[in-house]
Design a protein around this motif. Structure first.
Motif, PDB file in Angstrom:
ATOM      1  N   UNK A  39       0.812  -1.207   0.000  1.00  0.00           N
ATOM      2  CA  UNK A  39       0.000   0.000   0.000  1.00  0.00           C
ATOM      3  C   UNK A  39       0.847   1.260   0.000  1.00  0.00           C
ATOM      4  N   UNK A  40       1.896   1.261   0.798  1.00  0.00           N
ATOM      5  CA  UNK A  40       2.801   2.413   0.843  1.00  0.00           C
ATOM      6  C   UNK A  40       3.520   2.581  -0.489  1.00  0.00           C
ATOM      7  N   UNK A  41       3.897   1.450  -1.080  1.00  0.00           N
ATOM      8  CA  UNK A  41       4.566   1.505  -2.372  1.00  0.00           C
ATOM      9  C   UNK A  41       3.657   2.120  -3.430  1.00  0.00           C
ATOM     10  N   UNK A  42       2.400   1.689  -3.449  1.00  0.00           N
ATOM     11  CA  UNK A  42       1.471   2.228  -4.444  1.00  0.00           C
ATOM     12  C   UNK A  42       1.252   3.725  -4.240  1.00  0.00           C
ATOM     13  N   UNK A  43       1.144   4.142  -2.994  1.00  0.00           N
ATOM     14  CA  UNK A  43       0.992   5.574  -2.715  1.00  0.00           C
ATOM     15  C   UNK A  43       2.175   6.352  -3.271  1.00  0.00           C
ATOM     16  N   UNK A  44       3.384   5.806  -3.087  1.00  0.00           N
ATOM     17  CA  UNK A  44       4.582   6.471  -3.611  1.00  0.00           C
ATOM     18  C   UNK A  44       4.547   6.539  -5.138  1.00  0.00           C
ATOM     19  N   UNK A  45       4.080   5.462  -5.777  1.00  0.00           N
ATOM     20  CA  UNK A  45       3.987   5.456  -7.242  1.00  0.00           C
ATOM     21  C   UNK A  45       3.024   6.524  -7.734  1.00  0.00           C
ATOM     22  N   UNK A  46       1.925   6.679  -7.033  1.00  0.00           N
ATOM     23  CA  UNK A  46       0.926   7.660  -7.439  1.00  0.00           C
ATOM     24  C   UNK A  46       1.449   9.085  -7.251  1.00  0.00           C
ATOM     25  N   UNK A  47       2.100   9.327  -6.124  1.00  0.00           N
ATOM     26  CA  UNK A  47       2.593  10.669  -5.831  1.00  0.00           C
ATOM     27  C   UNK A  47       3.695  11.111  -6.791  1.00  0.00           C
ATOM     28  N   UNK A  48       4.402  10.138  -7.359  1.00  0.00           N
ATOM     29  CA  UNK A  48       5.533  10.476  -8.248  1.00  0.00           C
ATOM     30  C   UNK A  48       5.253  10.113  -9.702  1.00  0.00           C
ATOM     31  N   UNK A  49       3.989   9.901 -10.057  1.00  0.00           N
ATOM     32  CA  UNK A  49       3.687   9.379 -11.388  1.00  0.00           C
ATOM     33  C   UNK A  49       4.066  10.332 -12.517  1.00  0.00           C
ATOM     34  N   UNK A  50       4.120  11.631 -12.244  1.00  0.00           N
ATOM     35  CA  UNK A  50       4.516  12.571 -13.293  1.00  0.00           C
ATOM     36  C   UNK A  50       6.031  12.611 -13.490  1.00  0.00           C
ATOM     37  N   UNK A  51       6.748  12.107 -12.498  1.00  0.00           N
ATOM     38  CA  UNK A  51       8.211  12.028 -12.576  1.00  0.00           C
ATOM     39  C   UNK A  51       8.652  10.777 -11.820  1.00  0.00           C
ATOM     40  N   UNK A  52       8.412   9.598 -12.399  1.00  0.00           N
ATOM     41  CA  UNK A  52       8.615   8.340 -11.678  1.00  0.00           C
ATOM     42  C   UNK A  52      10.045   8.155 -11.180  1.00  0.00           C
ATOM     43  N   UNK A  53      10.157   7.549 -10.003  1.00  0.00           N
ATOM     44  CA  UNK A  53      11.463   7.303  -9.393  1.00  0.00           C
ATOM     45  C   UNK A  53      12.155   6.073  -9.982  1.00  0.00           C
TER      46      UNK A  53
END
Length: 350
Positions: free
Chosen positions: A68-82
């Motif tokens: 769940x935390x991983x998905x949240x991080x993916x969503x928050x950075x989706x415009x500039x993925x890590x």
């Protein structure tokens, strides 16, 4: 889905020392591929090195906590993925990832080796990599010492003799916790599932944030106070496989109840906007290859999805699931997941 072995922990600790990303291979000055994962991802180092050598790339693992935390991080950075590729979004959270558009379209040619019922929604955007069953395990010796019979159905756990003996994961922070919550909706029905959870709260059920705390802190096998833990059907097999000293039996067993078990599927996908999309696609193919698929059971205690891959004999001996799992549609999960979690939180934690 879950990590058990100490070498895995040591590997990830050593990787965490590498900044800005987590490099788990030698840097040869060529391309790099960043793989975002949940904390329980693991593969044999030799296989990672083989991928690096064959593709002249350095693989960097970037763990982001629970799924769940991983998905949240993916969503928050989706415009500039890590990263370039992500592993570990499961079928309880997949609809959220698809709605947020974090993945780029890709269908691996090895997907033909995956049974159709495991491909699920978003098959052109994510690729199933492994699956497992979420259910209760119990410490055989601990229950014997308490002179308590293992429960045969979920309703049994509300009996006073099991008071304070059960630990579960919070579905708001844990993917197995969420998977089991969804299973209880199917098992008891949407009008009655909260009654069971309220009865469990009254029976002093313990709730922790994640699987590792539940299994390695609260579970009696690890020295905790609860001999019944929400984990995976493959956990007993893993305990037998890696027992020290070796043993022929398993110290734990499963509580398997029709519809009270949830089949959890984990996916990998190329991130939209990935800097190295071509290598990300190759990594998806790599995860579906037979050598990696046969490595997965011994590293993450889950089943491979490639039908050509073999699994340890201990899986059949100690972790066979012979009951029907919960049947909740992807559409229902997408529509009601958040309301189920909110209702659970009000009933159990407040």
């Amino acid at each position: 889905m879950r990590r058990f072995s100490l070498p895995v922990i040591l590997l990830l600790i050593s990787c965490l020392a590498a900044l800005p990303a987590l490099a788990c291979g030698g840097d040869d000055g060529g391309d790099s591929l960043t793989v975002i994962t949940h904390d329980s991802f693991n593969l044999s180092e030799e296989l990672i090195k083989q991928f690096e050598s064959e593709n002249h790339v350095t693989v960097k693992l970037l763990p982001k906590g629970d799924a769940g935390s991983m998905l949240t991080a993916l969503i928050l950075t989706k415009r500039n993925p890590e990263g370039d590729v992500a592993f570990g979004v499961d079928n309880t959270l997949l609809s959220r990832a698809l709605d947020e558009g974090v993945f780029a379209a890709y269908t691996s040619p090895l997907t033909i080796k995956v049974p159709a019922d495991l491909r699920g929604e978003g098959s052109n955007l994510v690729t199933p990599i492994d699956y497992g069953y979420v259910n209760f395990n119990y410490d055989i010796e601990a229950l014997k010492k308490l002179n308590i019979e293992p429960p045969k159905k979920l309703e049994d756990l509300t009996d006073a003799k099991y008071r304070g003996l059960v630990v579960v994961e919070n579905p708001a922070s844990s993917s197995p916790g969420l998977a089991f919550l969804i299973a209880t909706v199917d098992y008891f029905g949407e009008s009655a599932y909260l009654n069971w959870w309220k009865a469990m709260r009254a029976n002093d059920m313990k709730v922790v944030d994640g699987w590792e705390t539940a299994y390695y802190t609260n579970f009696s096998l690890a020295g905790g106070s609860q001999p019944i833990v929400l984990s995976y059907a493959t956990s007993p097999a893993f305990e037998q496989l890696f027992a020290d000293p070796p043993r022929k039996d398993a110290p734990t067993a499963n509580i398997l109840v029709a519809k009270g078990v949830f089949r959890q599927v984990e996916y990998a996908g190329v991130l939209k906007g990935a800097k190295n999309e071509a290598l990300a696609r190759k990594f998806i193919d790599f995860l579906l290859s037979v050598p990696v698929q046969e490595d997965i059971p011994g590293q993450m205690a889950v089943y491979p999805v490639n039908q050509d891959a073999k699994v340890p004999e201990a899986f059949a001996a100690f972790s066979k699931v012979d009951v029907a799992p919960a049947s909740v549609s992807a559409e229902a999960i997408a529509a009601k997941r958040d309301s189920w979690i909110e209702a659970w939180t009000k009933s159990v934690l407040r």
